[in-house]
Write a protein that holds these residues in place. Structure first.
Motif, PDB file in Angstrom:
ATOM      1  N   VAL A 148       1.087  -1.321  -0.249  1.00 45.56           N
ATOM      2  CA  VAL A 148      -0.293   0.048  -0.039  1.00 45.56           C
ATOM      3  C   VAL A 148       0.876   1.310  -0.051  1.00 45.56           C
ATOM      4  O   VAL A 148       1.804   1.507   0.758  1.00 45.56           O
ATOM      5  CB  VAL A 148      -0.958  -0.161   1.305  1.00 45.56           C
ATOM      6  CG1 VAL A 148      -0.327  -0.162   2.460  1.00 45.56           C
ATOM      7  CG2 VAL A 148      -1.749   1.261   1.180  1.00 45.56           C
ATOM      8  N   GLU A 149       0.695   2.253  -0.868  1.00 43.62           N
ATOM      9  CA  GLU A 149       1.516   3.037  -1.159  1.00 43.62           C
ATOM     10  C   GLU A 149       3.234   2.479  -1.229  1.00 43.62           C
ATOM     11  O   GLU A 149       3.077   1.914  -2.355  1.00 43.62           O
ATOM     12  CB  GLU A 149       1.368   4.368  -0.121  1.00 43.62           C
ATOM     13  CG  GLU A 149       0.021   4.915   0.047  1.00 43.62           C
ATOM     14  CD  GLU A 149       0.101   6.010   0.809  1.00 43.62           C
ATOM     15  OE1 GLU A 149       1.070   6.666   1.412  1.00 43.62           O
ATOM     16  OE2 GLU A 149      -1.146   6.468   1.241  1.00 43.62           O
ATOM     17  N   ASN A 150       3.924   3.151  -0.402  1.00 46.32           N
ATOM     18  CA  ASN A 150       5.396   2.600  -0.627  1.00 46.32           C
ATOM     19  C   ASN A 150       5.562   1.883   0.593  1.00 46.32           C
ATOM     20  O   ASN A 150       6.956   1.693   0.900  1.00 46.32           O
ATOM     21  CB  ASN A 150       6.265   3.864  -0.741  1.00 46.32           C
ATOM     22  CG  ASN A 150       6.334   4.725   0.370  1.00 46.32           C
ATOM     23  OD1 ASN A 150       5.167   4.710   1.276  1.00 46.32           O
ATOM     24  ND2 ASN A 150       7.343   5.313   0.897  1.00 46.32           N
ATOM     25  N   VAL A 151       4.750   1.273   1.094  1.00 45.81           N
ATOM     26  CA  VAL A 151       4.749   0.273   2.445  1.00 45.81           C
ATOM     27  C   VAL A 151       4.528  -1.104   2.065  1.00 45.81           C
ATOM     28  O   VAL A 151       3.537  -1.427   1.515  1.00 45.81           O
ATOM     29  CB  VAL A 151       3.983   0.732   3.740  1.00 45.81           C
ATOM     30  CG1 VAL A 151       4.120  -0.272   4.821  1.00 45.81           C
ATOM     31  CG2 VAL A 151       4.223   2.297   3.845  1.00 45.81           C
ATOM     32  N   TYR A 152       5.214  -1.971   2.388  1.00 45.84           N
ATOM     33  CA  TYR A 152       5.091  -3.617   1.916  1.00 45.84           C
ATOM     34  C   TYR A 152       5.131  -4.315   3.278  1.00 45.84           C
ATOM     35  O   TYR A 152       5.959  -4.044   4.251  1.00 45.84           O
ATOM     36  CB  TYR A 152       6.270  -4.038   1.182  1.00 45.84           C
ATOM     37  CG  TYR A 152       6.256  -3.397  -0.071  1.00 45.84           C
ATOM     38  CD1 TYR A 152       5.752  -3.916  -1.324  1.00 45.84           C
ATOM     39  CD2 TYR A 152       6.976  -2.066  -0.309  1.00 45.84           C
ATOM     40  CE1 TYR A 152       6.013  -3.267  -2.684  1.00 45.84           C
ATOM     41  CE2 TYR A 152       6.940  -1.442  -1.385  1.00 45.84           C
ATOM     42  CZ  TYR A 152       6.372  -1.799  -2.532  1.00 45.84           C
ATOM     43  OH  TYR A 152       6.469  -1.266  -3.695  1.00 45.84           O
TER      44      TYR A 152
END
Length: 266
Positions: A148-152
C-alpha cells in the motif's frame, strides 16, 4: 531505491528468535540494486509500529514491515499500518474467499486437529487490509500481506516472508552495483589505502576484517559501474589480494528465524 526495514516482534527483542529476516531482505534488495538505509526491530505495539511507518514512508522510497501478521492478539501490524497511512481497515472480499478456501482445505486435510481443537477463525478480521492496499497472498502460509503506497507488509515466518517478497521483488530494482575483493592484509594496515580510493573514485568502500584463515573483504559500492570497476582495479594494484576469490558464507541462510522451541521462526 532507498529502503527501510522494520521487523516486528517481542520474541526478537527478547532473543527468543534470531532475526534473520532483516539480513535476508537486505541482501535481496541489495542484489537488485536497492540500498537499505535503516533496519530496526520494534515490539508488538501498534502505536510504535505506526509511528515508525508514518515517519519512514516520508523519508524512504519503500518501507518493508515483516512480522506481526496472523490471528493472535499480538498480531497488530496490519492495523498499525492502516493507522500510519490514515486509511480505514477494510475486508478485502477476494482475500477473504481465498482464506475461506484455505481454512476449508486445512480442515479436510487435518481432521484430527479440527476434532481436537476449536479452530474457529475470524475470516473478516484476517482479511482486513488498509483501504486500497494490494493484497499479497501465497500458498506458503495463512496470513495475507499487502502493498500500500510505498509500504510492504510481510509475515514474520521466514518461508512465508520469502515467498511473499517474490511477488513484489521487481519493485525493488535500483542502480546500486558492488564488487568485493579479498585480502589477507589486517584491517589496521588499510587506512591510507581506503582513504586514497575514496578520494580518487566516487565509491563507498566497506572494510570487513578476516577471521582465522578467512581473508578480509573490501566491498566497493556505487551507482556508477565504471567507477566501481576502476576503483577495484586500483585496489588490486595497491593491496595484496587473494587470487581465488572466496564466496560469501551461506551459513545461517537455511536457519532463518529458527529456534528449538519455535521451528517455524517468528
Amino acid at each position: 531505491m532507498q529502503v527501510a526495514i522494520l521487523t516486528v516482534g517481542d520474541e526478537l527483542l527478547a532473543g527468543d528468535t534470531v532475526n534473520t529476516n532483516a539480513a535476508w531482505l537486505a541482501e535481496e534488495i541489495h542484489d537488485r540494486g536497492g540500498s537499505v538505509r535503516r533496519i530496526m526491530t520494534v515490539p508488538d505495539e501498534a502505536e510504535v509500529i505506526a509511528h515508525r511507518v508514518r515517519e519512514w514512508r516520508e523519508t524512504f522510497d519503500a518501507v518493508v514491515v515483516t512480522g506481526g501478521l496472523g490471528g493472535t492478539p499480538d498480531d497488530v501490524t496490519m492495523d498499525a499500518v492502516s493507522m500510519a497511512l490514515d486509511r480505514n481497515a477494510v475486508v478485502d472480499s477476494k482475500t477473504r474467499e481465498r482464506l475461506e478456501e484455505k481454512a476449508r482445505q486445512f480442515a479436510a486435510d487435518n481432521p484430527e486437529l479440527t476434532d481436537k481443537y476449536d479452530l474457529e477463525l475470524d475470516l473478516n478480521e484476517a482479511a482486513e487490509l488498509p483501504a486500497g492496499g494490494q493484497p499479497l497472498v501465497t500458498d506458503a502460509g495463512w496470513a495475507p500481506g499487502c502493498a500500500v503506497e510505498n509500504v510492504y507488509v510481510f509475515p514474520g515466518i521466514p518461508r512465508e516472508m520469502k515467498a511473499m517478497f517474490e511477488l513484489v521483488a521487481d519493485e525493488f530494482d535500483g542502480a546500486v552495483v558492488s564488487e568485493t575483493i579479498h585480502t589477507p592484509a589486517p584491517e589496521g594496515a588499510l587506512g591510507s589505502v581506503l582513504s586514497a580510493v575514496r578520494e580518487r573514485f566516487d565509491v563507498a568502500v566497506g572494510s570487513y576484517p578476516g577471521r582465522g584463515d578467512t581473508p578480509g573483504r573490501l566491498k566497493v559500492t556505487s551507482t556508477d559501474a565504471e567507477e566501481v570497476s576502476a576503483a577495484v582495479a586500483w585496489l588490486r594494484n595497491n593491496v595484496e589480494v587473494v587470487v581465488e576469490e572466496i564466496e560469501p558464507t551461506e551459513s545461517g541462510r537455511e536457519n532463518d528465524g529458527v529456534d528449538v522451541a519455535n521451528p517455524d521462526g517468528q
